[in-house]
Design an enzyme around this catalytic site. Sequence first.
Site, mmCIF file in Angstrom:
data_model
loop_
_atom_site.group_PDB
_atom_site.id
_atom_site.type_symbol
_atom_site.label_atom_id
_atom_site.label_comp_id
_atom_site.label_asym_id
_atom_site.label_seq_id
_atom_site.Cartn_x
_atom_site.Cartn_y
_atom_site.Cartn_z
ATOM 1 N N ASN A 12 0.869 -1.176 0.000
ATOM 2 C CA ASN A 12 0.000 0.000 0.000
ATOM 3 C C ASN A 12 0.907 1.227 0.000
ATOM 4 O O ASN A 12 1.504 1.554 1.020
ATOM 5 C CB ASN A 12 -0.896 -0.035 1.251
ATOM 6 C CG ASN A 12 -1.701 1.242 1.408
ATOM 7 O OD1 ASN A 12 -1.755 2.074 0.487
ATOM 8 N ND2 ASN A 12 -2.331 1.415 2.567
ATOM 9 N N LYS A 14 0.153 4.256 -0.229
ATOM 10 C CA LYS A 14 -0.475 5.458 0.368
ATOM 11 C C LYS A 14 -0.266 6.646 -0.581
ATOM 12 O O LYS A 14 -0.238 6.438 -1.793
ATOM 13 C CB LYS A 14 0.056 5.689 1.779
ATOM 14 C CG LYS A 14 -0.051 4.403 2.624
ATOM 15 C CD LYS A 14 0.149 4.584 4.096
ATOM 16 C CE LYS A 14 -0.019 3.241 4.796
ATOM 17 N NZ LYS A 14 0.043 3.343 6.243
ATOM 18 N N HIS A 102 -9.371 1.242 5.151
ATOM 19 C CA HIS A 102 -8.071 1.436 5.800
ATOM 20 C C HIS A 102 -8.248 2.394 6.990
ATOM 21 O O HIS A 102 -9.047 3.328 6.925
ATOM 22 C CB HIS A 102 -7.062 2.007 4.798
ATOM 23 C CG HIS A 102 -5.658 1.965 5.332
ATOM 24 N ND1 HIS A 102 -5.177 2.915 6.206
ATOM 25 C CD2 HIS A 102 -4.655 1.073 5.157
ATOM 26 C CE1 HIS A 102 -3.934 2.598 6.529
ATOM 27 N NE2 HIS A 102 -3.592 1.484 5.908
ATOM 28 N N GLU A 104 -6.592 4.788 7.953
ATOM 29 C CA GLU A 104 -6.396 6.212 7.627
ATOM 30 C C GLU A 104 -7.655 6.804 6.992
ATOM 31 O O GLU A 104 -7.948 7.984 7.180
ATOM 32 C CB GLU A 104 -5.153 6.362 6.728
ATOM 33 C CG GLU A 104 -3.876 6.142 7.543
ATOM 34 C CD GLU A 104 -2.705 5.564 6.770
ATOM 35 O OE1 GLU A 104 -2.708 5.623 5.529
ATOM 36 O OE2 GLU A 104 -1.782 5.026 7.429
ATOM 37 N N GLU A 174 -4.941 -4.754 10.687
ATOM 38 C CA GLU A 174 -3.914 -3.716 10.846
ATOM 39 C C GLU A 174 -4.159 -2.950 12.138
ATOM 40 O O GLU A 174 -4.951 -1.993 12.151
ATOM 41 C CB GLU A 174 -3.984 -2.732 9.669
ATOM 42 C CG GLU A 174 -3.695 -3.343 8.328
ATOM 43 C CD GLU A 174 -3.104 -2.324 7.358
ATOM 44 O OE1 GLU A 174 -2.066 -2.631 6.762
ATOM 45 O OE2 GLU A 174 -3.653 -1.217 7.219
ATOM 46 N N GLY A 180 3.037 2.464 10.684
ATOM 47 C CA GLY A 180 3.975 3.565 10.507
ATOM 48 C C GLY A 180 4.734 3.920 11.768
ATOM 49 O O GLY A 180 5.405 4.949 11.849
ATOM 50 N N SER A 219 3.949 -2.037 10.121
ATOM 51 C CA SER A 219 5.406 -2.092 10.267
ATOM 52 C C SER A 219 6.013 -3.432 9.852
ATOM 53 O O SER A 219 6.970 -3.907 10.477
ATOM 54 C CB SER A 219 5.820 -1.711 11.699
ATOM 55 O OG SER A 219 5.395 -0.388 12.004
HETATM 56 O O1 LIG Z 1 -1.042 0.835 6.851
HETATM 57 C C1 LIG Z 1 -0.279 -0.027 6.453
HETATM 58 C C2 LIG Z 1 -0.547 -0.757 5.210
HETATM 59 O O2 LIG Z 1 -1.842 -0.522 4.755
HETATM 60 C C3 LIG Z 1 0.955 -0.347 7.204
HETATM 61 O O3 LIG Z 1 1.836 0.699 7.062
HETATM 62 P P1 LIG Z 1 3.373 0.525 7.567
HETATM 63 O O4 LIG Z 1 3.866 -0.757 6.942
HETATM 64 O O5 LIG Z 1 4.075 1.738 7.039
HETATM 65 O O6 LIG Z 1 3.314 0.439 9.046
#
Ligand SMILES: O=C(CO)COP(=O)(O)O
Length: 261
Positions: A12, A14, A102, A104, A174, A180, A219
């Site tokens: 992903n 983003k 997601h 976010e 997640e 992150g 992560s």
């Molecule tokens: O949100 C994520 C994947 O959709 C995970 O992000 P990270 O791997 O940067 O922690």
Amino acid sequence: MTETRKPLIAGNWKMNLNHLEAIALVQKLAFSLTREQLEAVETVVLPPFVDIRSVQTLVDGDKLVIGFGAQDLSAHPSGAYTGEIAGSMLAKLGCSYVAVGHSERRQYHEEGDELVAAKVRQALNNGISPILCVGEALDVREAGDHIAHSVSQLIAAVDGLTEEELAKVVVAYEPVWAIGTGRTASAEDAQEVIGALRQALGEKFGAVAERVRILYGGSVKSSNVAQIMAKPDIDGALVGGASLDAEEFAKIVRFPEHAGA
Ligand SMILES: O=C(CO)COP(=O)(O)O
């Protein structure tokens, strides 16, 4: 991971990489991975919308065994929804997957369970597999409610699907506190929730739950992916930051070769 479900590693991106950078990354990925590696582990990238046409052209032109998809889609089929992207448009671009719900999107765009369920429906109506994201924030985990919270998000989003539709859904657990932050859930913590998600699907839908792939995200790196993939109910990873580096992402895809990890 089990023999019966093919592992899936999805990146992903983003809101990172323009369409030129997208082409460069997918090309590097294709050079770094052999056909055997790509056949053993389904490998998918989820670029920003504006990159997808370029990625499609590259994948089709070079016949790459790399899948692609989008990070979101509209809950509506078409119409006066300025700025939105319909599932039918993504299907036309050859997207196999789309991330839905997601954290976010849930957090910054106030997406609730009802909207997420409508997006899952739109994805399936257009022949695209939703990668349905669920997971708890830190306060929920500290209160000990992480399983109930994640199961409730999952069931709300898949309620009303047929068994055949459910089999096309990919779930991604997640935990928000692991995204992150560099703070990965332990493989045991991830298995605990993912096992509970599969059990909840089994109670509602029966045996088809054994065919649903459930990923872990938060992560994930080449240094921790093998331990996570060793757990019986974990079928892959949804990778954020580490998917922006072709070499690191390729290393994650090569997790079956990480000796003794
Ligand atoms: O949100 C994520 C994947 O959709 C995970 O992000 P990270 O791997 O940067 O922690």
